[in-house]
Scaffold this active site. Structure first.
Site, PDB file in Angstrom:
ATOM      1  CB  CYS A  87      68.513  98.032 120.408  1.00  0.00           C
ATOM      2  SG  CYS A  87      69.546  98.321 118.963  1.00  0.00           S
ATOM      3  CG  HIS A 202      64.172  98.990 118.231  1.00  0.00           C
ATOM      4  ND1 HIS A 202      64.559  99.778 119.298  1.00  0.00           N
ATOM      5  CD2 HIS A 202      65.282  98.807 117.483  1.00  0.00           C
ATOM      6  CE1 HIS A 202      65.851 100.061 119.194  1.00  0.00           C
ATOM      7  NE2 HIS A 202      66.306  99.486 118.098  1.00  0.00           N
ATOM      8  CD  GLU A 204      61.620 100.359 121.309  1.00  0.00           C
ATOM      9  OE1 GLU A 204      61.471  99.121 121.368  1.00  0.00           O
ATOM     10  OE2 GLU A 204      62.715 100.899 121.031  1.00  0.00           O
TER      11      GLU A 204
END
Lengths: 227, 82
Positions: A87, A202, A204
């Site tokens: 990002c 994302h 994660e």
């Protein structure tokens, strides 16, 4: 494998990134503030998390150019070390010139926060299997990837165009593209050994049973197996 | 001395913000607006010593290349050294 997470003023996805690497994947992970001039010894993977570094002033990621850690990051990548930018991390990597192109305002001008599907279109250190479709969340207002046609062609030909927005079935199409990215690009490789990977979604935030998806774990496990 | 730097999106780069402003102007009743492009103006104060240096313009251009403009999507113009 040892990891480092670089934190800039305004990073806000650093806690998830540190938690995913350290607690979920079990990798010794050091947190590095952007004023550091070197990375911890024997760092294999450097992750740059999402957020709004320097308040997104001037352009997203632009002011990170002035951060002392960038020179060390560049040396690490030049030596073939792995770098992951998620990002705002991806935006920073394009602004400092470690990845080509630019990330611009979403076509529809909205901050887009939603689960999306992406398809792996090139094999590499972070993308082990071509054809995989991952469900990953996105959360950005400036994720529309732009580059000249020549750069886009080079990315395609050099197996650097690695992740594209798709439907759940893996169809890469306009309707699955959330931001108007050129060639539906969600993530690209760069660096001397395709050791730098930048992506807008994302991973994660899609790595544990508690999340809506665990597909992001594939990305981390792939690179963690390599050293 | 103050230098003015104008940063614009390259003509071939789509400007969805400009398009939205164009549509909003239409809604306010302003007819005849064919297009809007949004750029930035940076006013840069230079101290006396550096303002007198012969390479001032080149230094400002270097600032643009290094950070003020992104060459992938933007053009810049250094103007109004006053």
């Amino acid at each position: 494998m040892r990891a480092a997470v670089v934190v800039f003023p305004g990073s806000n996805a650093d806690a998830e990134m540190i938690h995913t690497l350290r607690d979920v994947c079990g990798v010794p992970t050091t947190v590095v503030w952007h004023t550091a001039t070197s990375l911890p010894p024997e760092t294999d993977l450097v992750a740059i998390p999402g957020g709004f570094s320097y308040g997104d002033y001037l352009r997203c990621g632009a002011l990170a150019k002035g951060s002392p850690i960038v020179a060390a990051l560049r040396n690490h990548a030049d030596r073939g070390g792995y770098v992951l930018g998620v990002c705002n991390g991806f935006q920073i990597l394009t602004e400092v010139g470690m990845l080509p192109g630019a990330l611009t305002r979403n076509l529809h001008l909205r901050f887009e926060c939603s689960p999306r599907h992406v398809r792996v279109t090139a094999k590499g250190p972070f993308t082990p299997r071509v054809g995989d479709v991952w469900q990953l969340p996105i959360a950005h207002a400036e994720g529309r990837y732009q580059a000249s046609d020549a750069v886009l062609d080079t990315l395609t030909q050099s197996d650097c165009l690695a992740l594209c927005y798709s439907t759940e079935d893996g169809n890469i199409s306009d309707s699955a593209n959330p931001n108007g990215s050129a060639r539906h690009i969600a993530g690209i490789y760069g660096g001397p050994r395709r050791n730098i990977f930048g992506l807008m979604p994302h991973p994660e935030r899609a790595s544990e049973a508690i999340h809506a998806s665990t597909d992001g774990r594939v990305l981390f496990e792939a690179v963690l197996r390599l050293s | 001395m103050r230098a003015t730097v104008v940063v614009r999106l390259k003509p071939e780069v789509l400007d969805p913000q400009g398009d939205a402003i164009k549509r909003a102007l239409g809604k306010l009743g302003f007819d005849g607006v064919k297009g809007v492009r949004v750029g930035k103006i940076l006013e840069i104060e230079i101290d006396q010593e550096h303002a007198a240096a012969p390479d001032l313009k080149q230094r400002l251009e270097k600032m643009c290349d290094a950070m003020l403009a992104n060459p992938v999507i933007e053009d810049y113009e250094v103007r109004g050294l006053e």
